[in-house]
Scaffold this active site. Structure first.
Site, PDB file in Angstrom:
ATOM      1  N   TYR A   1       6.464   9.641   0.659  1.00 33.91           N
ATOM      2  CA  TYR A   1       6.993   9.511   2.037  1.00 33.91           C
ATOM      3  C   TYR A   1       8.416  10.018   2.210  1.00 33.91           C
ATOM      4  O   TYR A   1       9.024   9.784   3.256  1.00 33.91           O
ATOM      5  CB  TYR A   1       7.027   8.038   2.486  1.00 33.91           C
ATOM      6  CG  TYR A   1       5.897   7.149   2.053  1.00 33.91           C
ATOM      7  CD1 TYR A   1       4.616   7.302   2.573  1.00 33.91           C
ATOM      8  CD2 TYR A   1       6.117   6.127   1.142  1.00 33.91           C
ATOM      9  CE1 TYR A   1       3.591   6.458   2.182  1.00 33.91           C
ATOM     10  CE2 TYR A   1       5.100   5.268   0.758  1.00 33.91           C
ATOM     11  CZ  TYR A   1       3.841   5.448   1.276  1.00 33.91           C
ATOM     12  OH  TYR A   1       2.832   4.602   0.891  1.00 33.91           O
TER      13      TYR A   1
ATOM     14  N   TYR B   1       6.288  -2.249  -2.720  1.00 30.99           N
ATOM     15  CA  TYR B   1       5.483  -1.025  -2.851  1.00 30.99           C
ATOM     16  C   TYR B   1       5.965  -0.109  -3.981  1.00 30.99           C
ATOM     17  O   TYR B   1       5.857   1.114  -3.878  1.00 30.99           O
ATOM     18  CB  TYR B   1       5.432  -0.266  -1.510  1.00 30.99           C
ATOM     19  CG  TYR B   1       4.904  -1.103  -0.378  1.00 30.99           C
ATOM     20  CD1 TYR B   1       3.554  -1.481  -0.344  1.00 30.99           C
ATOM     21  CD2 TYR B   1       5.741  -1.546   0.645  1.00 30.99           C
ATOM     22  CE1 TYR B   1       3.068  -2.276   0.681  1.00 30.99           C
ATOM     23  CE2 TYR B   1       5.253  -2.342   1.674  1.00 30.99           C
ATOM     24  CZ  TYR B   1       3.924  -2.704   1.688  1.00 30.99           C
ATOM     25  OH  TYR B   1       3.443  -3.493   2.703  1.00 30.99           O
TER      26      TYR B   1
ATOM     27  N   GLU C   1       2.818 -11.400   8.925  1.00 34.11           N
ATOM     28  CA  GLU C   1       2.507 -10.951   7.565  1.00 34.11           C
ATOM     29  C   GLU C   1       3.579  -9.998   7.018  1.00 34.11           C
ATOM     30  O   GLU C   1       3.288  -8.850   6.698  1.00 34.11           O
ATOM     31  CB  GLU C   1       1.165 -10.223   7.561  1.00 34.11           C
ATOM     32  CG  GLU C   1       0.003 -11.100   7.923  1.00 34.11           C
ATOM     33  CD  GLU C   1      -1.291 -10.319   8.092  1.00 34.11           C
ATOM     34  OE1 GLU C   1      -2.347 -10.913   7.854  1.00 34.11           O
ATOM     35  OE2 GLU C   1      -1.245  -9.127   8.453  1.00 34.11           O
ATOM     36  N   PRO C   2       4.802 -10.456   6.890  1.00 33.69           N
ATOM     37  CA  PRO C   2       5.812  -9.567   6.321  1.00 33.69           C
ATOM     38  C   PRO C   2       5.570  -9.339   4.830  1.00 33.69           C
ATOM     39  O   PRO C   2       5.212 -10.273   4.108  1.00 33.69           O
ATOM     40  CB  PRO C   2       7.123 -10.334   6.544  1.00 33.69           C
ATOM     41  CG  PRO C   2       6.730 -11.763   6.696  1.00 33.69           C
ATOM     42  CD  PRO C   2       5.318 -11.792   7.210  1.00 33.69           C
TER      43      PRO C   2
ATOM     44  N   CYS D   1       5.328  15.269 -15.480  1.00 38.91           N
ATOM     45  CA  CYS D   1       5.173  16.721 -15.559  1.00 38.91           C
ATOM     46  C   CYS D   1       4.856  17.319 -14.204  1.00 38.91           C
ATOM     47  O   CYS D   1       3.776  17.899 -14.014  1.00 38.91           O
ATOM     48  CB  CYS D   1       4.089  17.054 -16.556  1.00 38.91           C
ATOM     49  SG  CYS D   1       4.648  16.702 -18.199  1.00 38.91           S
TER      50      CYS D   1
ATOM     51  N   ARG E   1       7.307   6.426  -4.046  1.00 41.84           N
ATOM     52  CA  ARG E   1       7.556   6.421  -2.598  1.00 41.84           C
ATOM     53  C   ARG E   1       8.331   7.636  -2.091  1.00 41.84           C
ATOM     54  O   ARG E   1       8.178   8.023  -0.947  1.00 41.84           O
ATOM     55  CB  ARG E   1       8.239   5.114  -2.165  1.00 41.84           C
ATOM     56  CG  ARG E   1       7.342   3.888  -2.409  1.00 41.84           C
ATOM     57  CD  ARG E   1       7.860   2.627  -1.726  1.00 41.84           C
ATOM     58  NE  ARG E   1       7.802   2.736  -0.297  1.00 41.84           N
ATOM     59  CZ  ARG E   1       8.821   3.023   0.469  1.00 41.84           C
ATOM     60  NH1 ARG E   1      10.021   3.201  -0.049  1.00 41.84           N
ATOM     61  NH2 ARG E   1       8.662   3.116   1.777  1.00 41.84           N
TER      62      ARG E   1
ATOM     63  N   GLY F   1       5.397  -5.449   9.011  1.00 42.02           N
ATOM     64  CA  GLY F   1       5.967  -4.161   9.390  1.00 42.02           C
ATOM     65  C   GLY F   1       7.454  -4.137   9.634  1.00 42.02           C
ATOM     66  O   GLY F   1       8.018  -3.086   9.953  1.00 42.02           O
TER      67      GLY F   1
HETATM   68  N1  LLP Z   1      -0.406  -6.760   7.292  1.00 38.01           N
HETATM   69  C1  LLP Z   1      -1.255  -5.721   7.175  1.00 38.01           C
HETATM   70  C2  LLP Z   1      -2.607  -5.833   7.692  1.00 38.01           C
HETATM   71  C3  LLP Z   1      -0.834  -4.552   6.531  1.00 38.01           C
HETATM   72  O1  LLP Z   1      -1.669  -3.528   6.421  1.00 38.01           O
HETATM   73  C4  LLP Z   1       0.476  -4.471   6.009  1.00 38.01           C
HETATM   74  C5  LLP Z   1       0.947  -3.272   5.326  1.00 38.01           C
HETATM   75  C6  LLP Z   1       1.323  -5.589   6.152  1.00 38.01           C
HETATM   76  C7  LLP Z   1       0.843  -6.714   6.806  1.00 38.01           C
HETATM   77  C8  LLP Z   1       2.723  -5.615   5.608  1.00 38.01           C
HETATM   78  O2  LLP Z   1       3.562  -4.672   6.137  1.00 38.01           O
HETATM   79  P1  LLP Z   1       5.121  -4.692   5.726  1.00 38.01           P
HETATM   80  O3  LLP Z   1       5.736  -5.942   6.255  1.00 38.01           O
HETATM   81  O4  LLP Z   1       5.188  -4.644   4.230  1.00 38.01           O
HETATM   82  O5  LLP Z   1       5.654  -3.458   6.330  1.00 38.01           O
HETATM   83  N2  LLP Z   1       2.881   1.791   0.928  1.00 38.01           N
HETATM   84  C9  LLP Z   1       3.700   1.918   2.118  1.00 38.01           C
HETATM   85  C10 LLP Z   1       3.535   0.728   3.028  1.00 38.01           C
HETATM   86  C11 LLP Z   1       2.110   0.509   3.439  1.00 38.01           C
HETATM   87  C12 LLP Z   1       1.931  -0.716   4.290  1.00 38.01           C
HETATM   88  C13 LLP Z   1       0.494  -1.081   4.387  1.00 38.01           C
HETATM   89  N3  LLP Z   1       0.214  -2.256   5.142  1.00 38.01           N
HETATM   90  C14 LLP Z   1       5.154   2.101   1.694  1.00 38.01           C
HETATM   91  O6  LLP Z   1       5.435   2.114   0.498  1.00 38.01           O
HETATM   92  O7  LLP Z   1       6.035   2.263   2.547  1.00 38.01           O
END
Ligand code: LLP
Length: 432
Positions: free
Chosen positions: A335, A391, A291-292, A362, A331, A249
């Site tokens: 969003y 993403y 989990e980045p 389209c 995206r 996150g």
């Molecule tokens: N761990 C779990 C359980 C998750 O669900 C996620 C992301 C991550 C780690 C990694 O999060 P990050 O470090 O990438 O923020 N599609 C959206 C983002 C959805 C994230 C879903 N889960 C976007 O394009 O912003």
């Protein structure tokens, strides 16, 4: 103007990535084209890895959230860096295994894992299955027991934290489809049940509060809640769990105004909060998994497009229309995500017009960015959109039967295709 490290401008005024001229890449491979800087990916993984080593005396693991960007070469890089990976579907799991990724370093997530996917996970021997709900716990227990194996699990806990991000990517609040809720007592009940079930070995806890978060406070608060919960488990159940997965996150810089702290410092601050609460509860600091996803690959990627037309509507706006769009980057449509763009073949020119970058699909919502500064441009110019490594490819589609672009990886001035461009035949390969 530029928001990531591997980018520069050469003497011809062309944008470069990882030492490679993007205008040459566009010529060589065509557009749209995803380009990723391998060293940027590797250094982000190393920075996180170092932060675990520096901060946690009982060690830990950086598990790349592969939903951000999943393809074979990506898993190979993560494997070479000695990291783990978070997989969230049979497809990601299969790709990781095909890439030779060690199954024991995989963390299997998801709020609906089918029996077939759980069977795959048990067959491959994935390191940890993160159980999301009661039904999954029952199903996995029965499947593991029937096979005479033990599945090492975490429970996904919803800590009840508001992560101050877009509501679509916020997951830690009580009103969430994910996990067992801490506040209602569901989480503790799930721990008790899991510990008593055949075929399951409860190894630790997991949480993930959301994505694109810049503030360390919600992470620090989550760490406190999770250690508090693990202490409660110890008190009520007499079990001291030794692993805590804090999810991902951490935010990425998309535009100049995004204030991202160096990840090492971010991790240090969160670790401080976690260790303080552990000490106050005399709870041993667990093995920490993070989990980045976005912050490993986001800034490593750019997308190259060719400008097709520029439509001025006096008094209203100017559209710059490119040969990709929501199919390769949904995206903004989803969003309203901010992005920075540049005309790659005139990267030093002043960005003196305000434009809306639109795709070729389209529908009017097919936009990459609205009201953004850009160099003047016309048909045939190459437009680069930054920070598209996370993403974008993983959320791409074949809407309008548009084939997905190739991914080219660059490193030390050398480029290689890691995912081929789809052809029209690929687009209709499953049509009967
Ligand atoms: N761990 C779990 C359980 C998750 O669900 C996620 C992301 C991550 C780690 C990694 O999060 P990050 O470090 O990438 O923020 N599609 C959206 C983002 C959805 C994230 C879903 N889960 C976007 O394009 O912003």
């Amino acid at each position: 103007m530029f928001v990531s490290d591997g980018l520069s401008v050469n003497e011809q005024g062309h944008l470069t990535i990882g030492g490679v001229d993007t205008v040459e890449l566009a010529k060589k491979y065509g557009t749209p084209l995803y380009v990723m800087d391998e060293m940027s990916i590797r250094s982000a993984l190393r920075e996180y890895k170092k932060s675990i080593d520096d901060n946690y005396e009982n060690g830990g693991m950086v598990a790349f959230a592969s939903k951000a960007c999943a393809f074979k070469a990506m898993y190979e890089i993560v494997k070479e860096e000695g990291c783990g990976a978070d997989v969230v579907s049979g497809g990601e799991l299969y790709t990781a295994i095909q890439a030779g990724f060690p199954a024991e370093r995989l963390y299997f997530h998801g709020n609906f894992k089918t029996e077939a996917e759980l069977a795959l996970a048990l067959d491959y021997g994935v390191g940890r299955i993160v159980v999301d709900n009661w039904e999954e716990m029952e199903t996995l227990s029965a499947m593991a027991a029937a096979r005479n194996v033990t599945a090492d699990i975490y429970l996904r806990i919803t800590p009840g934290v508001d992560a101050h991000t877009h509501s679509f990517v916020m997951t830690g609040q009580n009103d969430s489809k994910f996990g067992f809720t801490l506040e209602t007592g569901d989480a503790l009940a799930a721990a008790k049940r899991a510990a008593a079930m055949p075929g399951l070995a409860l190894k630790g806890m997991h949480c993930h509060i959301g994505s694109q978060i810049f503030d360390e406070a919600p992470f620090a608060h989550t760490a406190e809640l999770m250690i508090g919960f693990m202490a409660k488990v110890r008190e009520e159940m007499g079990i001291t769990l030794t692993e805590l997965n804090m999810g991902g996150g951490f935010g990425s810089r998309y535009v100049e105004s995004d204030a991202v702290m160096p990840y090492g410092e971010y991790m240090w601050r969160i670790a401080g909060a976690l260790k303080a609460v552990a000490a106050s509860l005399s709870f041993p600091v667990p093995y920490i998994v993070i989990e980045p996803g976005r912050s490993i690959v986001g800034n490593a990627g750019i997308t190259l497009y060719t400008v097709g037309s520029v439509k001025h509507i006096p008094g209203i706006r100017t559209f710059v229309i490119v040969d990709g769009g929501m199919t390769d980057n949904p995206r903004y449509a989803l969003y309203q995500s901010p992005y920075t763009a540049v005309i790659a073949n005139r990267a030093n020119a002043p960005a003196d017009q305000t434009v809306t970058i639109a795709g070729r699909c389209c529908e009017s919502g097919d936009l990459i960015q609205e009201h953004t500064k850009l160099q003047s441009c016309g048909r045939g110019d190459i437009l680069a959109v930054m920070t598209t490594g996370a993403y974008n490819y993983s959320m791409s589609s074949n809407y309008n039967r548009i084939p997905r672009p190739a991914i080219v990886m660059v490193k030390d001035g050398v480029d290689r295709v890691v995912v081929k461009a789809e052809t029209y035949a690929d687009v209709m390969r499953n049509d009967v």
